[in-house]
Design an enzyme around this catalytic site. Structure first.
Site, PDB file in Angstrom:
ATOM      1  N   GLU A 135       0.825  -1.221   0.000  1.00 25.00           N
ATOM      2  CA  GLU A 135       0.000   0.000   0.000  1.00 25.00           C
ATOM      3  C   GLU A 135       0.852   1.261   0.000  1.00 25.00           C
ATOM      4  O   GLU A 135       1.657   1.480   0.913  1.00 25.00           O
ATOM      5  CB  GLU A 135      -0.925  -0.004   1.231  1.00 25.00           C
ATOM      6  CG  GLU A 135      -1.889   1.163   1.236  1.00 25.00           C
ATOM      7  CD  GLU A 135      -2.885   1.114   2.398  1.00 25.00           C
ATOM      8  OE1 GLU A 135      -3.230   0.011   2.872  1.00 25.00           O
ATOM      9  OE2 GLU A 135      -3.308   2.201   2.834  1.00 25.00           O
ATOM     10  N   ASP A 188       4.314 -14.533  11.458  1.00 20.98           N
ATOM     11  CA  ASP A 188       3.005 -14.948  10.963  1.00 20.98           C
ATOM     12  C   ASP A 188       1.990 -13.821  11.193  1.00 20.98           C
ATOM     13  O   ASP A 188       1.468 -13.654  12.294  1.00 20.98           O
ATOM     14  CB  ASP A 188       2.610 -16.222  11.733  1.00 20.98           C
ATOM     15  CG  ASP A 188       1.280 -16.796  11.304  1.00 20.98           C
ATOM     16  OD1 ASP A 188       0.514 -16.091  10.625  1.00 20.98           O
ATOM     17  OD2 ASP A 188       1.003 -17.954  11.667  1.00 20.98           O
ATOM     18  N   HIS A 244      -2.121  10.657   0.699  1.00 21.26           N
ATOM     19  CA  HIS A 244      -2.308   9.332   0.110  1.00 21.26           C
ATOM     20  C   HIS A 244      -2.234   9.400  -1.410  1.00 21.26           C
ATOM     21  O   HIS A 244      -1.555   8.612  -2.052  1.00 21.26           O
ATOM     22  CB  HIS A 244      -3.661   8.763   0.550  1.00 21.26           C
ATOM     23  CG  HIS A 244      -3.881   7.375   0.093  1.00 21.26           C
ATOM     24  ND1 HIS A 244      -3.239   6.312   0.685  1.00 21.26           N
ATOM     25  CD2 HIS A 244      -4.626   6.872  -0.908  1.00 21.26           C
ATOM     26  CE1 HIS A 244      -3.598   5.207   0.069  1.00 21.26           C
ATOM     27  NE2 HIS A 244      -4.444   5.521  -0.908  1.00 21.26           N
TER      28      HIS A 244
HETATM   29  C1  MEV Z   1      -5.635   3.268   5.231  1.00 23.78           C
HETATM   30  O1  MEV Z   1      -4.939   2.115   4.851  1.00 23.78           O
HETATM   31  C2  MEV Z   1      -5.627   3.405   6.731  1.00 23.78           C
HETATM   32  C3  MEV Z   1      -6.456   4.555   7.288  1.00 23.78           C
HETATM   33  O2  MEV Z   1      -7.798   4.477   6.810  1.00 23.78           O
HETATM   34  C4  MEV Z   1      -6.412   4.436   8.787  1.00 23.78           C
HETATM   35  C5  MEV Z   1      -7.339   5.379   9.525  1.00 23.78           C
HETATM   36  O3  MEV Z   1      -8.382   5.760   8.969  1.00 23.78           O
HETATM   37  O4  MEV Z   1      -7.016   5.697  10.682  1.00 23.78           O
HETATM   38  C6  MEV Z   1      -5.928   5.876   6.831  1.00 23.78           C
END
Ligand code: MEV
Length: 438
Positions: A85, A296, A393
């Site tokens: 990710e 794991d 993001h």
């Molecule tokens: C995305 O992989 C994770 C988040 O959604 C976590 C969160 O909302 O705290 C950004």
């Protein structure tokens, strides 16, 4: 066309691939070429990977990234993370840097107990079973000695075995509930072997126990298996600083940020829909390190989520408070990890990851992994309560979109530059690529 096969596992790797591509793919030649493209040129290394599991046809790559500058109990770490990710490693690195300048992360292992159970059926008087258990308890431990003596030499082994009456829930159902100290091993094989030995002793001794009726002598073992729920294998990670030190973003005051952050955690504490996503973000950090160090992650996931529901409602794993001007953010989670056994000495990249971390003990690894989770949650909440998550993001996701459109290196440079000052969305990126190519 018949898409089933018998004896698949007996075929050679090449025969397996031929059957697969001919049976399931429109273009068998290119499917086969793709599978082979991911084989390692080093035949020995490829064979090692082939032999980790069964029916291997290729390798499945995940990026291995590194988040440097983690200050944990005054020691600096560069943390390896295996994850697909985008933005997870960047977020970890950012949180590491942020807390590096504010005293770093403080961690502590609270407990290291592992659990395993022998589930069995006993049709008879429970008081007689209790008496029987008292008599055979030393024998259960004694008969497991060949399995436990090495672990005992190092200071671990069986901690205790209890008899549990579960007949309120299922007729005739009892357990041997055993606890273990497995030191630097995750301990699954050790625990399961001990449990299977307990089961054998239990069955054998019942046959000889004079107070039992013939029905009572026939204890039925249902199964013997460790539990991945390890609420007494706990680690704590924490950060704290004066609220004023939280300033970084000029759009929001340190006090307002701290208060919004604490509210965000409070919401995850009481609202399961939010808690699941909140904890998912924590697991972004945890799983990536767990995977990179050959542990794991399914076991860790199962145990952590069970722990998040321990009070009857799924809740946040992290907590935060402001007290007398001090902001504190912390987490306690169960982590059963190993730095010996399993893949740790087998997978070359796992060995490298452990060397990068300074060959940690299992206890040290618990602390590093917990920090990765806390850092990830800090980064996520920081974005969520200030700029929103999409800004960071999508910046990180930009490269994925550019790759989807097979952008050249020049195009990438131009577009990455452009999006330093423009909002990234799928459509804005597509529009810019098209404009550039016109
Ligand atoms: C995305 O992989 C994770 C988040 O959604 C976590 C969160 O909302 O705290 C950004």
């Amino acid at each position: 066309m018949n898409k089933t096969i018998t004896g698949f596992s007996k075929l050679t790797k090449s025969e397996k691939i031929d059957w697969l591509v001919d049976t399931y793919f429109k273009d068998p030649a290119s499917a086969k070429a793709l599978l082979k493209q991911y084989w390692n040129d080093d035949k020995k290394l490829q064979q090692l990977h082939d032999e980790f599991i069964e029916n291997t046809v290729s390798n499945y790559y995940l990026p291995l990234g590194v988040a440097p500058n983690f200050l944990i109990n005054d020691k600096v770490y560069a943390i390896p993370m295996a994850i697909e990710e985008s933005s997870v490693v960047a977020a970890a690195s950012k949180a590491a840097k942020f807390w590096f300048d504010r005293g770093g992360f403080k961690t502590k292992v609270i407990s290291t107990e592992k659990i395993g159970q022998v589930h069995f059926m006993f049709n008879g008087e429970s008081t007689k079973l209790e008496q029987f258990f008292k008599v055979i308890k030393p024998k259960l431990i004694e008969n497991a000695k060949p399995l436990t003596k090495n672990m005992e030499k190092r200071g671990g082994g069986i901690l205790n075995i209890e008899l549990k009456d579960k007949t309120q829930d299922i007729v005739n159902y009892y357990q041997l509930h055993a606890t273990f100290e497995t030191l630097d091993a995750m301990g699954a094989n050790f625990i399961n072997s001990c449990l299977e030995q307990f089961a054998e002793t239990l069955k054998e001794e019942a046959q000889k126990f004079e107070l039992f009726s013939s029905e009572e002598k026939n204890i039925q073992i249902i199964m013997s298996i460790l539990s991945n729920y390890v609420p007494n294998c706990l680690v704590r990670a924490e950060v704290s600083c004066n609220v004023e030190e939280l300033t970084e973003n000029s759009n929001i005051s340190a006090q307002e940020f701290a208060e919004k952050f604490v509210q965000a955690v409070n919401i995850a504490e009481i609202e399961p829909y939010r808690a699941v996503t909140h904890n998912k973000g924590i697991m972004n950090g945890i799983d990536a390190v767990v995977l990179a160090t050959g542990n794991d992650f399914r076991a860790v996931e199962a145990g952590v989520h069970a722990y998040a529901s321990r009070n009857g409602q799924y809740s946040s794993l992290t907590h935060a408070k402001i007290e007398e001007g001090i902001f504190t953010f912390w987490m306690e989670i169960p982590l059963a990890l190993g730095t010996v056994g399993g893949l740790t000495k087998l997978h070359p990249l796992v060995k490298l990851a452990l060397e990068l971390l300074g060959e940690p003990t299992a206890k040290e690894l618990m602390q590093i992994v917990a920090v990765a989770g806390l850092a990830q949650n800090f980064a996520a909440l920081r974005s969520l309560t200030t700029t929103g998550i999409q800004e960071g993001h999508m910046k990180m996701h930009l490269m994925n979109i550019l790759n989807q459109f097979e952008a050249t290196s020049e195009e990438k440079t131009t577009l990455v530059n452009h999006f330093k000052t423009h909002t990234v969305t799928h459509s804005t990126v597509v529009a810019q690529i098209e404009k550039l190519r016109r």
